[in-house]
Scaffold this motif. Sequence first.
Motif, short mmCIF file in Angstrom:
data_model
loop_
_atom_site.label_atom_id
_atom_site.label_comp_id
_atom_site.label_asym_id
_atom_site.label_seq_id
_atom_site.Cartn_x
_atom_site.Cartn_y
_atom_site.Cartn_z
N ARG A 1 0.84 -1.21 0.00
CA ARG A 1 0.00 0.00 0.00
C ARG A 1 0.87 1.25 0.00
O ARG A 1 0.58 2.23 -0.70
CB ARG A 1 -0.92 -0.02 1.22
CG ARG A 1 -1.92 1.12 1.25
CD ARG A 1 -2.78 1.02 2.49
NE ARG A 1 -3.59 -0.18 2.46
CZ ARG A 1 -4.27 -0.63 3.51
NH1 ARG A 1 -4.20 0.02 4.67
NH2 ARG A 1 -4.99 -1.73 3.41
N GLU A 2 1.94 1.23 0.81
CA GLU A 2 2.83 2.40 0.85
C GLU A 2 3.49 2.61 -0.52
O GLU A 2 3.59 3.74 -1.02
CB GLU A 2 3.90 2.17 1.91
CG GLU A 2 3.35 2.23 3.34
CD GLU A 2 4.41 1.90 4.37
OE1 GLU A 2 5.56 1.60 3.96
OE2 GLU A 2 4.08 1.92 5.57
N SER B 1 0.92 4.05 -2.90
CA SER B 1 0.68 5.47 -2.63
C SER B 1 1.77 6.33 -3.27
O SER B 1 1.50 7.38 -3.89
CB SER B 1 0.63 5.73 -1.12
OG SER B 1 -0.40 4.98 -0.55
N GLU C 1 1.15 9.00 -6.41
CA GLU C 1 1.55 10.40 -6.38
C GLU C 1 2.36 10.77 -7.62
O GLU C 1 2.15 11.82 -8.23
CB GLU C 1 2.36 10.68 -5.12
CG GLU C 1 1.53 10.62 -3.84
CD GLU C 1 2.39 10.80 -2.61
OE1 GLU C 1 3.64 10.92 -2.76
OE2 GLU C 1 1.82 10.81 -1.48
#
Length: 509
Positions: A105-106, A109, A113
């Motif tokens: 998930r990190e 993300s 971006e």
Amino acid sequence: MDILIGVVAFFAGGLITWFIIVKALNSRARKIVRDAEAEAEIIKKDKILQAKDKFLELKAEHEKEINNRNAKMLNLENKLKQKETAFSQRMEEYQRKKKEVDTIRENLSTQLELVEKKSEDLDKMLKQQISQLESVSGISADEAKDMLMESLKAEAKTEAMSYINDIMDEAKINANKEAKRIVLNTVQRVATETAVENAVTIFHIDSDEIKGRIIGREGRNIRALEAATGVEIIVDDTPEAIVLSAFDPMRREIARLALHQLVTDGRIHPARIEEVVNKVKKQVEEEVIETGKRTAIDLGVHGLHPELIKLVGKMRYRSSYGQNLLQHSRETANLCAIMASELGLNTKRAKRAGLLHDIGKVSDEDPELPHAILGMKLAEKYKEKPDICNAIGAHHDEVEMTTMIAPIIQVCDAISGARPGARREIVEAYIKRLKDLENLALNYPGVLKTYAIQAGRELRVIVGSEKVSDKEAEELSFDIAKKIQTEMTYPGQVKITVIRETRAINYAK
């Protein structure tokens, strides 16, 4: 003195005896008490032993039950420990996967971006390019979009219409081919004879001597036979044969069977003729029902009302444009079953409707109605299904077709009648004219029976003697002749014979 001594001795002996008896009874009573005490002691010991055994037995059962419960508890504890171990393993696996998901998930993300940033850069570049194109072309982006959409719509519409036309043409070709294939397969799979019935029946006899007995004295036998059957009997020089002439096949069959029984029996006179004819009529009626049942069984059509079975049997003695009606209906039923099978429809319903489609032709009810409408009403009367009734009523387009079976019945009826040699229009017109001739005279009051004979050149009218007098019989003959002249078209002339017969019958007991 001696007496006194004797009395004293008697009492002394009785006293001694009493003491002895009392002593013996006391001794016996003590013994009984001792025995009872000993027996009671034995019973007491037995009861104590039984109580001990029962106690030990109950104790063993209790211990066994406790052991079973302990075993179950131990088993449950083991299972619970296994589940706890499995749960702990799953929790560890869950924690490990959760860490992996959090890491992914990190990463996502971060990548998102980056994508958003690049998307913003692309939007800026796209806007700059659109502005440059608008300044070069002199039209806005929305106007260019509308022009492109209109162009694409026109092109797509043209291609769609062309595609639709191609599909329609192909569908028509395939539909015609499929329809021809189904009809050809149906016709090829059902082959029947198409011999046309005549209006005469030949009755063969062993010798010409029998002809005289059939004619009778001054022709009384042949007149009685013609009056009873409504069939013209022609006795001529044809060797070993008598001709039975009538447009109604059932009448000819009754006359043939009656003649056969009379000739076989040898007793031929008017009274015997009437008796045999009445008997044969009942036999033919039973044969009609049997024929209807046999036809329904052969075709696998079950659950028909008895009256419908009777109408099916009557078809054997009817013709449609010279074609035997029962044979035509059986053929139509088989054709319908095959065609319905090819189209994926209910074959039993189609066969049932095909068998019943012409029942209106053999019914005596309301002859003014077209036979298809009459057949539909009869089917409704005897609780046939709505789709069967509609198929019967619509096979000549008298009513609107509301089911898929109806056009199949119409097509198969036409196929059966269109076989080469199957039908003759002239024969049907001839039979219709003779039926109309009989029905015309039958409407007069007092008329019991009417028979058209001599190929329609003579009409015999039988009236009731109690309803019509001799003078009225002459007037009736005149009225019928006038009505035939005004309402019917016929070749030559028609002779009207009104027969009024008086019979006096009594019984000797």
